[in-house]
Design a protein around this motif. Structure first.
Motif, PDB file in Angstrom:
ATOM      1  N   VAL A   1      -0.610   1.577  -5.385  1.00 36.25           N
ATOM      2  CA  VAL A   1      -0.040   0.342  -4.848  1.00 36.25           C
ATOM      3  C   VAL A   1       1.271   0.046  -5.566  1.00 36.25           C
ATOM      4  N   LEU A   2       2.139  -0.655  -4.882  1.00 38.22           N
ATOM      5  CA  LEU A   2       3.432  -1.041  -5.443  1.00 38.22           C
ATOM      6  C   LEU A   2       3.411  -2.548  -5.665  1.00 38.22           C
ATOM      7  N   LEU A   3       3.574  -2.960  -6.919  1.00 44.50           N
ATOM      8  CA  LEU A   3       3.559  -4.377  -7.280  1.00 44.50           C
ATOM      9  C   LEU A   3       4.749  -4.669  -8.176  1.00 44.50           C
ATOM     10  N   ASP A   4       5.561  -5.654  -7.763  1.00 41.57           N
ATOM     11  CA  ASP A   4       6.767  -5.994  -8.529  1.00 41.57           C
ATOM     12  C   ASP A   4       7.617  -4.757  -8.789  1.00 41.57           C
ATOM     13  N   GLU A   5       7.714  -3.911  -7.767  1.00 40.48           N
ATOM     14  CA  GLU A   5       8.534  -2.692  -7.792  1.00 40.48           C
ATOM     15  C   GLU A   5       8.044  -1.658  -8.807  1.00 40.48           C
ATOM     16  N   LEU A   6       6.810  -1.800  -9.275  1.00 39.98           N
ATOM     17  CA  LEU A   6       6.192  -0.816 -10.159  1.00 39.98           C
ATOM     18  C   LEU A   6       5.056  -0.119  -9.417  1.00 39.98           C
ATOM     19  N   LEU A   7       4.943   1.185  -9.599  1.00 45.23           N
ATOM     20  CA  LEU A   7       3.908   1.963  -8.935  1.00 45.23           C
ATOM     21  C   LEU A   7       2.682   2.067  -9.840  1.00 45.23           C
ATOM     22  N   TYR A   8       1.548   1.570  -9.337  1.00 48.88           N
ATOM     23  CA  TYR A   8       0.281   1.676 -10.063  1.00 48.88           C
ATOM     24  C   TYR A   8      -0.621   2.676  -9.337  1.00 48.88           C
ATOM     25  N   SER A   9      -1.152   3.616 -10.104  1.00 50.76           N
ATOM     26  CA  SER A   9      -2.095   4.590  -9.557  1.00 50.76           C
ATOM     27  C   SER A   9      -3.444   4.365 -10.233  1.00 50.76           C
ATOM     28  N   TYR A  10      -4.479   4.173  -9.409  1.00 48.01           N
ATOM     29  CA  TYR A  10      -5.811   3.923  -9.946  1.00 48.01           C
ATOM     30  C   TYR A  10      -6.779   4.918  -9.330  1.00 48.01           C
ATOM     31  N   SER A  11      -7.482   5.654 -10.182  1.00 49.67           N
ATOM     32  CA  SER A  11      -8.427   6.653  -9.681  1.00 49.67           C
ATOM     33  C   SER A  11      -9.691   6.619 -10.514  1.00 49.67           C
ATOM     34  N   PHE A  12     -10.776   7.040  -9.895  1.00 48.17           N
ATOM     35  CA  PHE A  12     -12.024   7.202 -10.642  1.00 48.17           C
ATOM     36  C   PHE A  12     -12.887   8.243  -9.946  1.00 48.17           C
TER      37      PHE A  12
ATOM     38  N   PHE B   1       0.840  -1.192   0.000  1.00 52.74           N
ATOM     39  CA  PHE B   1       0.000   0.000   0.000  1.00 52.74           C
ATOM     40  C   PHE B   1       0.877   1.245   0.000  1.00 52.74           C
ATOM     41  N   VAL B   2       0.590   2.165  -0.922  1.00 49.06           N
ATOM     42  CA  VAL B   2       1.360   3.406  -1.014  1.00 49.06           C
ATOM     43  C   VAL B   2       0.535   4.591  -0.544  1.00 49.06           C
ATOM     44  N   SER B   3      -0.701   4.741  -1.063  1.00 50.42           N
ATOM     45  CA  SER B   3      -1.512   5.881  -0.627  1.00 50.42           C
ATOM     46  C   SER B   3      -2.969   5.655  -0.985  1.00 50.42           C
ATOM     47  N   PHE B   4      -3.832   6.405  -0.294  1.00 53.60           N
ATOM     48  CA  PHE B   4      -5.252   6.445  -0.630  1.00 53.60           C
ATOM     49  C   PHE B   4      -5.758   7.852  -0.370  1.00 53.60           C
ATOM     50  N   SER B   5      -6.467   8.414  -1.368  1.00 56.81           N
ATOM     51  CA  SER B   5      -7.011   9.762  -1.252  1.00 56.81           C
ATOM     52  C   SER B   5      -8.475   9.750  -1.656  1.00 56.81           C
ATOM     53  N   VAL B   6      -9.233  10.693  -1.106  1.00 58.16           N
ATOM     54  CA  VAL B   6     -10.666  10.757  -1.364  1.00 58.16           C
ATOM     55  C   VAL B   6     -11.109  12.213  -1.325  1.00 58.16           C
ATOM     56  N   GLY B   7     -12.162  12.536  -2.079  1.00 57.89           N
ATOM     57  CA  GLY B   7     -12.703  13.889  -2.073  1.00 57.89           C
ATOM     58  C   GLY B   7     -14.185  13.910  -2.360  1.00 57.89           C
ATOM     59  N   ASN B   8     -14.877  14.880  -1.768  1.00 60.45           N
ATOM     60  CA  ASN B   8     -16.316  15.093  -1.919  1.00 60.45           C
ATOM     61  C   ASN B   8     -17.139  13.893  -1.460  1.00 60.45           C
ATOM     62  N   THR B   9     -16.847  13.425  -0.264  1.00 65.44           N
ATOM     63  CA  THR B   9     -17.679  12.426   0.394  1.00 65.44           C
ATOM     64  C   THR B   9     -17.383  12.481   1.889  1.00 65.44           C
ATOM     65  N   GLY B  10     -18.382  12.129   2.704  1.00 68.31           N
ATOM     66  CA  GLY B  10     -18.192  12.230   4.148  1.00 68.31           C
ATOM     67  C   GLY B  10     -17.812  13.652   4.526  1.00 68.31           C
ATOM     68  N   PRO B  11     -16.804  13.831   5.395  1.00 63.53           N
ATOM     69  CA  PRO B  11     -16.380  15.184   5.775  1.00 63.53           C
ATOM     70  C   PRO B  11     -15.294  15.748   4.865  1.00 63.53           C
ATOM     71  N   PHE B  12     -15.000  15.034   3.771  1.00 67.81           N
ATOM     72  CA  PHE B  12     -13.889  15.430   2.905  1.00 67.81           C
ATOM     73  C   PHE B  12     -14.408  16.186   1.688  1.00 67.81           C
ATOM     74  N   LYS B  13     -14.323  17.492   1.733  1.00 68.85           N
ATOM     75  CA  LYS B  13     -14.747  18.296   0.587  1.00 68.85           C
ATOM     76  C   LYS B  13     -13.667  18.281  -0.490  1.00 68.85           C
ATOM     77  N   GLU B  14     -12.451  18.625  -0.109  1.00 69.57           N
ATOM     78  CA  GLU B  14     -11.327  18.612  -1.043  1.00 69.57           C
ATOM     79  C   GLU B  14     -10.620  17.266  -0.964  1.00 69.57           C
ATOM     80  N   ILE B  15      -9.843  16.955  -1.990  1.00 68.62           N
ATOM     81  CA  ILE B  15      -9.124  15.680  -2.028  1.00 68.62           C
ATOM     82  C   ILE B  15      -8.038  15.681  -0.956  1.00 68.62           C
TER      83      ILE B  15
END
Length: 425
Positions: free
Chosen positions: A118-129, A2-16
């Motif tokens: 996420v980091l898999l096989d020493e490669l960084l994958y970023s997935y957002s939607f 696990f490298v990071s997780f970010s969220v925006g405009n849900t719950g108390p999180f207005k900005e990312i």
């Protein structure tokens, strides 16, 4: 990893906003003990999230849970199975739309955003939607080695606006199955795209546990109740109850209903409602302080709430350690003595007990955990007067030294993220 997780405009999180495990290169304290190096980059083994009650700590973990559920629901929707859609649990989830930030009237017309790295096989994958009104508005998957490569680029809910490259290109001929309310990556994994499967297996293996009720902990089964597993549990349970000599977990028998009573001041019901098997404990008996035998007792009736919580969470901890997964725990200190919490947390820092570099991300109020930590391991959720929560890293605060008493400064409100009690003083 696990490298990071970010969220925006849900719950108390207005900005990312979000948390990253990437260690800062200029911070050298506890580098060998508290981080793991992959491809010349260090990552924190443990991340602590502090904040006042109601500041968004639990909401942050809930957002990650929501992301996982959206992945699952995408495959359910894509299956086009009407009987499956009538299953009560699925109907309930599909009827629960994402809630946008409530304290700004414009936010209900804006997208909710999720991003995980996420980091898999020493490669960084970023997935957002981004999702709005139940439809996927944007979806991007990238891979980074020396340069960043876009693998999925979606610019509207329509499948015609999905571009697939490299490891995702084998899904091109099937992309028409992607619905407006379903994630492309999830559908690709369902139809056996190897890269999509690898990424989603990593994300879906992240277990998120609420320590108050210990929900989402692994069910007891043959793998986590064998002789070796019981021995591991006993090593730590004996710290809480030194009379304990052994455990018997009967997978065939249901939990005894009589363990609850009107004098349940510890509110054990919150914990044991998620234990569905019979657990018996063996305890040493003594005469004039000399051991003379053993007595078998119902574990859930006679043990303290804290000891029961430990038994419930230990399989999840060892599951993460054995597989090298990330484990998220909300209010890790709930019901446990600070020394027990420190021991459990220490399992992730130790190279002996954590050879596969599992990670722990936990919310907590326990300031004793703020000793022997790196400044980039600690995060604060802080809610302003407009109801907006931001997650701030301790290392971003000015004039904080590695040898400072961070716990004392936190309680003094120097980093924010504490209840405002000025008017009561």
């Amino acid at each position: 990893m696990f490298v990071s997780f970010s969220v925006g405009n849900t719950g108390p999180f207005k900005e990312i906003t979000g948390v990253t495990t990437v260690a800062e290169s200029l911070k050298k304290e506890f580098l060998e003990e508290n981080t793991v190096e992959v491809s010349r980059q260090n990552y924190n083994k443990i991340s602590y999230i502090y904040g006042a009650n109601g500041s968004g700590k639990t909401n942050y973990l809930a957002a990650l849970t929501k992301m996982q559920k959206m992945i699952i629901m995408s495959t359910v929707l894509g299956a086009n199975n009407n009987k499956l859609l009538e299953v009560p649990a699925i109907k309930k989830e599909l009827a629960a739309p994402i809630e946008t930030f409530k304290f700004d009237v414009d936010c209900k017309y804006k997208e909710t955003y999720f991003e995980i790295q996420v980091l898999l096989d020493e490669l960084l994958y970023s997935y957002s939607f981004a999702v709005q009104d139940g439809k996927i508005q944007k979806e991007i998957l990238t891979k980074k080695n020396k340069r960043t490569e876009v693998l999925i680029k979606r610019t509207s809910p329509k499948y015609e606006d999905i571009v697939l490259r490299s490891g995702m290109s084998t899904f091109k001929n099937m992309v028409s199955v992607v619905r407006e309310d379903a994630l492309c990556l999830a559908m690709a994994a369902m139809l056996n795209n190897p890269l999509a499967n690898m990424i989603l297996n990593e994300i879906m293996n992240y277990r998120i546990i609420n320590m108050a009720s210990v929900e989402n902990a692994p069910d007891f089964d043959e793998d986590n109740t064998n002789e070796d597993a019981i021995k591991r549990y006993l090593k730590y349970l004996k710290i809480a109850d030194p009379t304990l000599t052994d455990l018997k977990v009967d997978l065939e028998s249901k939990m005894d209903k009589h363990v609850l009573g009107e004098d349940d001041l510890e509110n054990k019901e919150l914990v044991i409602k998620n234990i569905h098997v019979s657990v018996q404990s063996l305890h040493a008996t003594y005469k004039e302080h000399k051991r003379v035998g053993e007595v078998e007792l119902p574990f859930l009736k006679y043990e303290s709430n804290g000891t029961i919580r430990m038994l419930r969470v230990l399989p999840a901890i060892f599951e993460a350690l054995d597989a090298g997964n990330a484990l998220f725990i909300d209010e890790i200190e709930n019901g446990l003595h600070p020394n027990l919490v420190k021991i459990l947390v220490g399992l992730f820092n130790s190279n002996e007990t954590n050879p596969r570099h599992a990670q722990l991300i936990c919310t907590t109020h326990d300031t004793l955990l703020l000793s022997n930590v790196r400044r980039d391991q600690v995060w604060f959720t802080d809610k302003n007067e407009f109801g907006e929560t931001q997650i701030n890293r301790l290392s971003n605060f000015q004039n904080v030294r590695s040898n400072d008493n961070i716990g004392a400064k936190y309680l003094q409100g120097i980093f924010g993220a504490v209840p405002n009690i000025v008017e009561f003083e």
